[in-house]
Enzyme design. Structure first.
Site, PDB file in Angstrom:
ATOM      1  N   ASN A 141      28.904  39.113  37.330  1.00  0.00           N
ATOM      2  CA  ASN A 141      29.423  38.117  36.396  1.00  0.00           C
ATOM      3  C   ASN A 141      29.440  36.782  37.135  1.00  0.00           C
ATOM      4  O   ASN A 141      30.265  36.571  38.025  1.00  0.00           O
ATOM      5  CB  ASN A 141      30.842  38.541  35.963  1.00  0.00           C
ATOM      6  CG  ASN A 141      31.513  37.511  35.068  1.00  0.00           C
ATOM      7  OD1 ASN A 141      30.894  36.521  34.678  1.00  0.00           O
ATOM      8  ND2 ASN A 141      32.778  37.734  34.744  1.00  0.00           N
ATOM      9  N   LYS A 164      30.178  33.972  36.077  1.00  0.00           N
ATOM     10  CA  LYS A 164      31.241  33.085  35.567  1.00  0.00           C
ATOM     11  C   LYS A 164      30.671  31.668  35.340  1.00  0.00           C
ATOM     12  O   LYS A 164      29.505  31.533  34.986  1.00  0.00           O
ATOM     13  CB  LYS A 164      32.455  33.121  36.497  1.00  0.00           C
ATOM     14  CG  LYS A 164      32.967  34.561  36.688  1.00  0.00           C
ATOM     15  CD  LYS A 164      34.328  34.665  37.286  1.00  0.00           C
ATOM     16  CE  LYS A 164      34.728  36.140  37.392  1.00  0.00           C
ATOM     17  NZ  LYS A 164      36.059  36.345  37.933  1.00  0.00           N
ATOM     18  N   HIS A 202      37.459  39.842  28.882  1.00  0.00           N
ATOM     19  CA  HIS A 202      37.720  39.560  30.299  1.00  0.00           C
ATOM     20  C   HIS A 202      39.108  38.917  30.419  1.00  0.00           C
ATOM     21  O   HIS A 202      39.506  38.144  29.555  1.00  0.00           O
ATOM     22  CB  HIS A 202      36.643  38.622  30.844  1.00  0.00           C
ATOM     23  CG  HIS A 202      36.673  38.522  32.339  1.00  0.00           C
ATOM     24  ND1 HIS A 202      37.599  37.748  32.999  1.00  0.00           N
ATOM     25  CD2 HIS A 202      35.928  39.125  33.297  1.00  0.00           C
ATOM     26  CE1 HIS A 202      37.403  37.880  34.308  1.00  0.00           C
ATOM     27  NE2 HIS A 202      36.397  38.704  34.510  1.00  0.00           N
ATOM     28  N   GLU A 262      40.135  36.513  32.103  1.00  0.00           N
ATOM     29  CA  GLU A 262      40.110  35.048  32.049  1.00  0.00           C
ATOM     30  C   GLU A 262      40.047  34.567  30.609  1.00  0.00           C
ATOM     31  O   GLU A 262      40.568  33.512  30.262  1.00  0.00           O
ATOM     32  CB  GLU A 262      38.934  34.514  32.883  1.00  0.00           C
ATOM     33  CG  GLU A 262      39.230  34.665  34.381  1.00  0.00           C
ATOM     34  CD  GLU A 262      38.028  34.839  35.270  1.00  0.00           C
ATOM     35  OE1 GLU A 262      36.892  34.564  34.827  1.00  0.00           O
ATOM     36  OE2 GLU A 262      38.222  35.267  36.429  1.00  0.00           O
ATOM     37  N   GLU A 316      39.720  46.123  35.307  1.00  0.00           N
ATOM     38  CA  GLU A 316      39.829  44.937  36.161  1.00  0.00           C
ATOM     39  C   GLU A 316      41.293  44.520  36.227  1.00  0.00           C
ATOM     40  O   GLU A 316      41.761  43.764  35.368  1.00  0.00           O
ATOM     41  CB  GLU A 316      39.004  43.779  35.585  1.00  0.00           C
ATOM     42  CG  GLU A 316      37.512  44.000  35.610  1.00  0.00           C
ATOM     43  CD  GLU A 316      36.745  42.696  35.785  1.00  0.00           C
ATOM     44  OE1 GLU A 316      35.878  42.649  36.655  1.00  0.00           O
ATOM     45  OE2 GLU A 316      37.031  41.720  35.068  1.00  0.00           O
ATOM     46  N   GLY A 318      39.414  37.711  41.857  1.00  0.00           N
ATOM     47  CA  GLY A 318      39.229  36.413  42.516  1.00  0.00           C
ATOM     48  C   GLY A 318      40.272  36.110  43.580  1.00  0.00           C
ATOM     49  O   GLY A 318      40.357  35.002  44.086  1.00  0.00           O
ATOM     50  N   SER A 325      37.614  41.510  43.144  1.00  0.00           N
ATOM     51  CA  SER A 325      37.449  41.229  44.584  1.00  0.00           C
ATOM     52  C   SER A 325      36.618  42.273  45.327  1.00  0.00           C
ATOM     53  O   SER A 325      36.880  42.556  46.500  1.00  0.00           O
ATOM     54  CB  SER A 325      38.818  41.078  45.265  1.00  0.00           C
ATOM     55  OG  SER A 325      39.500  39.981  44.720  1.00  0.00           O
TER      56      SER A 325
HETATM   57  P1  13P Z   1      35.795  38.754  41.620  1.00  0.00           P
HETATM   58  O1  13P Z   1      34.852  39.839  42.056  1.00  0.00           O
HETATM   59  O2  13P Z   1      35.387  37.384  42.044  1.00  0.00           O
HETATM   60  O3  13P Z   1      37.223  39.098  41.965  1.00  0.00           O
HETATM   61  O4  13P Z   1      35.731  38.726  40.009  1.00  0.00           O
HETATM   62  C1  13P Z   1      35.866  39.909  39.329  1.00  0.00           C
HETATM   63  C2  13P Z   1      35.591  39.669  37.899  1.00  0.00           C
HETATM   64  O5  13P Z   1      36.360  39.027  37.225  1.00  0.00           O
HETATM   65  C3  13P Z   1      34.335  40.198  37.340  1.00  0.00           C
HETATM   66  O6  13P Z   1      34.321  40.078  35.957  1.00  0.00           O
END
Ligand code: 13P
Length: 260
Positions: free
Chosen positions: A11, A13, A96, A98, A168, A174, A214
């Site tokens: 992803n 982002k 997600h 976010e 997740e 993150g 992460s």
């Molecule tokens: P990270 O691997 O940067 O923690 O992000 C995970 C994520 O949100 C994947 O959708």
């Protein structure tokens, strides 16, 4: 799709412009080997999807949208629908954290998106996971149950075959603070129990569940060794071509230590 493949998803982002995305795909194409037992999925920004769809070798990578709107067309300025993405992508990330926490997406939005993806022949990757606060209050299993019910309530057992679940935990995304494989194992078992309750044993056993949060080249193997975990959804590690291709190889080769 039965659980015969590991699914490794990057992803990206809100990173990389169209040009950078194209260069990065080119770099990945040289590094990531195609394997029959691995599905590698890339989720670039919406803007880059169209051009990458013309560049990508679909035997090597599939494409995913990070988001879309659930109605097929109409007066929705600024939105892109699953029906417009049909044919461009094979997967879409839905719910997600976010999107839930920064853009206040509700369970209703999310279940409508899961249904919209399926009706447009796109496999939804439904993300679920608890916050740090919910975790410390011992509510993880309840949160997973509520988000599964909230996200899947429009979905029949036939349609569920197209759905992938990504666990997740919000506190692990993150932050560099990844979950312990034993926590992930508990979560995938709770998810399968809930799916069994809603759709029966066969559906629960054939559901693909991924871990995200992460993940690094060092920690990936520990998650991939969990019997009930079918792959990884990565943010930061997916933007490092060497780490990402290394993780794909790990998923292909499997791991010695299996957590049952
Ligand atoms: P990270 O691997 O940067 O923690 O992000 C995970 C994520 O949100 C994947 O959708």
């Amino acid at each position: 799709m039965a659980r015969d493949k590991k699914i490794i998803i990057g992803n990206w982002k809100m990173n990389l412009n169209v040009h950078e995305s194209s260069l990065y795909l080119h770099k990945l194409s040289n590094l990531v080997k195609a394997h029959r037992d691995i599905e590698v999925v890339l989720a670039p920004s919406m803007l880059a999807l169209q051009s990458l769809s013309l560049q990508v070798n679909l035997r090597q990578f599939k494409l995913a949208a990070q988001n879309f709107y659930w109605r097929d067309h109409g007066h929705f300025t600024g939105e892109v629908s699953a029906s417009q993405l049909r044919g461009v992508i094979q997967y879409a990330i839905v719910g997600h954290s976010e999107r839930r926490h920064v853009f206040y997406e509700t369970d209703k939005d999310i279940r409508n998106k899961v249904a919209a993806a399926i009706r447009n022949d796109i496999r939804p990757i439904l993300c679920i996971g608890e916050t740090a606060w919910e975790r410390s209050a011992g509510e993880t299993v309840d949160v997973l149950r509520d988000q599964l019910i909230g996200g899947l309530s429009n979905i029949t057992s036939d349609e569920l075959k197209h759905v992938i679940i990504a666990y997740e935990p919000v506190w692990a995304i993150g932050m560099g603070q990844n979950a312990m494989p034993s926590d992930v194992d508990k979560a995938q078992k709770a998810i399968r129990r809930q799916i069994e309750h809603l759709y029966g044993t066969k559906a629960s056993e054939s559901l693909s569940i991924l871990y995200g949060g992460s993940v690094t080249a060092d920690s990936a193997g520990g998650y991939l060794a969990i019997e009930g975990i079918d792959g990884l959804l990565m943010g930061a590690a997916s933007l490092d071509a060497y780490a990402f291709s290394g993780i794909v190889e790990k998923a292909h080769k499997g791991s010695d230590v299996a957590i049952k």
